[in-house]
Design a protein around this motif. Structure first.
Motif, PDB file in Angstrom:
ATOM      1  N   UNK A   1      43.767   9.493   5.888  1.00 44.91           N
ATOM      2  CA  UNK A   1      42.456  10.010   6.282  1.00 44.91           C
ATOM      3  C   UNK A   1      41.341   9.348   5.480  1.00 44.91           C
ATOM      4  N   UNK A   2      41.608   9.096   4.203  1.00 46.64           N
ATOM      5  CA  UNK A   2      40.628   8.429   3.348  1.00 46.64           C
ATOM      6  C   UNK A   2      40.325   7.030   3.893  1.00 46.64           C
ATOM      7  N   UNK A   3      41.365   6.274   4.195  1.00 51.29           N
ATOM      8  CA  UNK A   3      41.183   4.922   4.719  1.00 51.29           C
ATOM      9  C   UNK A   3      40.419   4.942   6.043  1.00 51.29           C
ATOM     10  N   UNK A   4      40.742   5.890   6.899  1.00 54.64           N
ATOM     11  CA  UNK A   4      40.051   5.990   8.184  1.00 54.64           C
ATOM     12  C   UNK A   4      38.579   6.338   7.996  1.00 54.64           C
ATOM     13  N   UNK A   5      38.292   7.221   7.030  1.00 55.41           N
ATOM     14  CA  UNK A   5      36.904   7.604   6.760  1.00 55.41           C
ATOM     15  C   UNK A   5      36.094   6.410   6.285  1.00 55.41           C
ATOM     16  N   UNK A   6      36.655   5.628   5.377  1.00 53.45           N
ATOM     17  CA  UNK A   6      35.959   4.437   4.872  1.00 53.45           C
ATOM     18  C   UNK A   6      35.702   3.460   6.012  1.00 53.45           C
ATOM     19  N   UNK A   7      36.680   3.262   6.874  1.00 50.97           N
ATOM     20  CA  UNK A   7      36.525   2.328   7.985  1.00 50.97           C
ATOM     21  C   UNK A   7      35.440   2.782   8.953  1.00 50.97           C
ATOM     22  N   UNK A   8      35.350   4.091   9.195  1.00 49.74           N
ATOM     23  CA  UNK A   8      34.310   4.599  10.089  1.00 49.74           C
ATOM     24  C   UNK A   8      32.914   4.330   9.529  1.00 49.74           C
ATOM     25  N   UNK A   9      32.786   4.456   8.220  1.00 47.83           N
ATOM     26  CA  UNK A   9      31.480   4.262   7.622  1.00 47.83           C
ATOM     27  C   UNK A   9      31.131   2.805   7.383  1.00 47.83           C
ATOM     28  N   UNK A  10      32.099   2.009   6.944  1.00 49.50           N
ATOM     29  CA  UNK A  10      31.825   0.631   6.547  1.00 49.50           C
ATOM     30  C   UNK A  10      32.044  -0.383   7.665  1.00 49.50           C
TER      31      UNK A  10
ATOM     32  N   UNK B   1      34.092   8.063  -0.803  1.00 49.02           N
ATOM     33  CA  UNK B   1      34.332   8.429   0.596  1.00 49.02           C
ATOM     34  C   UNK B   1      33.051   8.959   1.225  1.00 49.02           C
ATOM     35  N   UNK B   2      32.336   9.798   0.503  1.00 51.75           N
ATOM     36  CA  UNK B   2      31.087  10.368   1.018  1.00 51.75           C
ATOM     37  C   UNK B   2      30.038   9.277   1.183  1.00 51.75           C
ATOM     38  N   UNK B   3      29.881   8.427   0.167  1.00 46.43           N
ATOM     39  CA  UNK B   3      28.874   7.371   0.235  1.00 46.43           C
ATOM     40  C   UNK B   3      29.160   6.312   1.269  1.00 46.43           C
ATOM     41  N   UNK B   4      30.429   6.168   1.679  1.00 43.18           N
ATOM     42  CA  UNK B   4      30.784   5.117   2.640  1.00 43.18           C
ATOM     43  C   UNK B   4      30.113   5.309   3.987  1.00 43.18           C
TER      44      UNK B   4
ATOM     45  N   UNK C   1      34.901  15.609   5.704  1.00 44.93           N
ATOM     46  CA  UNK C   1      33.912  16.290   6.540  1.00 44.93           C
ATOM     47  C   UNK C   1      32.499  16.016   6.029  1.00 44.93           C
ATOM     48  N   UNK C   2      32.347  15.957   4.707  1.00 47.41           N
ATOM     49  CA  UNK C   2      31.035  15.660   4.135  1.00 47.41           C
ATOM     50  C   UNK C   2      30.642  14.218   4.424  1.00 47.41           C
ATOM     51  N   UNK C   3      31.611  13.302   4.382  1.00 47.04           N
ATOM     52  CA  UNK C   3      31.341  11.904   4.732  1.00 47.04           C
ATOM     53  C   UNK C   3      30.838  11.790   6.168  1.00 47.04           C
ATOM     54  N   UNK C   4      31.378  12.611   7.057  1.00 48.22           N
ATOM     55  CA  UNK C   4      30.929  12.598   8.453  1.00 48.22           C
ATOM     56  C   UNK C   4      29.461  13.021   8.556  1.00 48.22           C
ATOM     57  N   UNK C   5      29.044  13.970   7.716  1.00 45.76           N
ATOM     58  CA  UNK C   5      27.641  14.392   7.711  1.00 45.76           C
ATOM     59  C   UNK C   5      26.730  13.266   7.239  1.00 45.76           C
TER      60      UNK C   5
END
Length: 437
Positions: free
Chosen positions: A232-241, A157-160, A129-133
């Motif tokens: 969820x971690x992998x999906x978060x990284x993909x959304x950011x990177x 994850x957050x920095x991605x 959720x913090x990564x989304x912010x």
């Protein structure tokens, strides 16, 4: 002992986005052998107090340079809740980080942001959720995540979600994985002659407790939980990177960490640099002086804040947003003005000594419209003191009695006065406005 219980509650049998070494340190803490002393967050660039063009000063939950570069420093182990738990305690909360991110996104004094990272990670709950912010912030303002020491696991994850990730030459980043730590103290308790008894309802209520070894079934359940967080971690990284590090590529790292240029080669980071070089880049961004305090330029045509080359959004989108904001502000101002005028008239026409009296209500309406500087209460007081009340109109019962006695009906003017006296103040105001409009 109390502090160890709290630490155990945070880490045992919970999925953690944390490095293996950090997990081992935590287990050592629980065994009572060492303590944790996290470094105090220290950053001498910028100020936590900003000043606007009118000289008004306000405090902000991060640091801002004179050129409008916001600095959000994250150090220590990460936990979901705890508000302003900070680096001096060894913990930083997602709750506090999120508040800083949202504040920076809305702060006109912040033009761009450095996410200054030095953390091995922490709790899985709250990290994504913090990564989304961070992604939301990066969509509005250029946001550079700097691996200023370490950005592993949850910190990565957050920095991605940042616009780009810059790693120092010796910065450690990655560790895209999940670990769940279970400690079995049953043999130690046996040696000490302690036999715990867990009385519970629900077959899985005490799954993973530290007083007995894990059964195969419980291990499978915990593994399933870890796998879900990993996905969820992998999906978060993909959304950011995006294409720089896809979910498949992130999975292939097998939770390895990378140092400096190796992180760039693996797609974990975008380039090698330093906190100072990133700050200098953002400070020298077009449209900014490096020697003068930040000032918001104004459009000569509209008087609204002008779009800048480095504002983080296209100029056309900026202009459209300004136009929409001005229209919304104008509509809100007109609505507020109309409400104020109506409230003033209602106060004048509803006051004791005025309400119900046709002559005084008419006089109050005239005076209120001709003297806009007077409050409703002042209008009512003036009318009550200077305008004679209308002659009381005959009631319905009196008119019936007069008709039965053959007497003349009340004059039409009196009938009209009675009717007008029954009209509510708002209706009078609307009728008068319609006649004059």
């Amino acid at each position: 002992m109390t502090s160890l219980i709290h630490i155990a509650d945070r880490v045992l049998n919970r999925p953690l986005l944390i490095t293996r070494d950090k997990a081992e340190v935590i287990l050592s803490v629980l065994a009572g052998r060492i303590g944790i002393n996290a470094p105090e967050a220290s950053r001498f660039e910028g100020s936590s107090v900003v000043e606007d063009e009118n000289g008004a000063r306000r405090a902000v939950p991060y640091r801002v340079t004179r050129e409008g570069v916001g600095i959000i420093t994250v150090t220590g182990s990460l936990v979901n809740r705890g508000a302003w738990v900070g680096a001096s305690s060894g913990l930083t909360s997602y709750e506090g980080i999120g508040f800083q991110l949202k504040s920076a996104a809305a702060d006109p004094a912040v033009r761009s942001v450095i996410l200054d990272m030095h953390s091995p990670g922490g709790e899985a709950v709250g990290a994504f959720e913090t990564a989304a912010l961070v992604r939301d912030l990066a969509a509005r303002k250029r946001t550079v995540a700097v691996v200023n020491g370490m950005a592993a696991s949850a910190m990565y994850a957050i920095g991605s979600g940042a616009t780009e990730i810059v790693t120092t030459e010796t910065g450690i980043s990655g560790s895209i994985g999940v670990v769940l730590l279970h400690a079995d103290f049953s043999r130690q308790l046996d040696r000490e002659g302690i036999t715990p008894t867990l009385i519970h309802a629900g077959a899985h209520k005490v799954d993973g407790n530290p007083f007995e070894p894990l059964s195969d079934a419980v291990r499978e359940d915990l593994q399933a939980e870890v796998d879900a967080f990993y996905a969820s971690f992998l999906a978060t990284v993909a959304k950011g990177r995006g294409n720089r590090l896809t979910a498949a590529a992130a999975r292939k790292t097998e939770a390895r960490t990378f140092i400096g240029q190796a992180a760039v080669d693996a797609g974990i980071a975008d380039r090698v640099g330093s906190f100072e070089s990133v700050l200098a880049d953002l400070t020298r961004a077009p449209g900014r002086s490096t020697s003068q305090p930040r000032r918001t330029s104004m459009s000569e045509k509209t008087g609204a804040p002008a779009a800048e080359d480095d504002a983080g959004i296209p100029k056309a989108d900026h202009d459209a947003a300004v136009k929409a904001a001005r229209a919304e502000g104008r509509a809100e101002g007109e609505a507020a003005g109309a409400k104020t005028a109506t409230d003033r008239l209602v106060a004048a026409l509803s006051a004791e000594g005025v309400k119900g009296d046709a002559a005084r209500m008419t006089a109050a309406l005239d005076l209120a419209q001709k003297s806009p500087g007077m409050s409703g209460e002042d209008v009512a007081a003036f009318v009550s003191a200077n305008v004679q009340p209308a002659k009381a109109a005959a009631s319905y019962e009196e008119r019936r009695a007069a008709a039965a006695a053959g007497l003349a009906q009340p004059a039409r003017s009196e009938q009209r006065a009675e009717k007008r006296a029954s009209i509510n103040p708002a209706a009078i105001y609307k009728s008068r406005a319609k006649q004059e409009g």
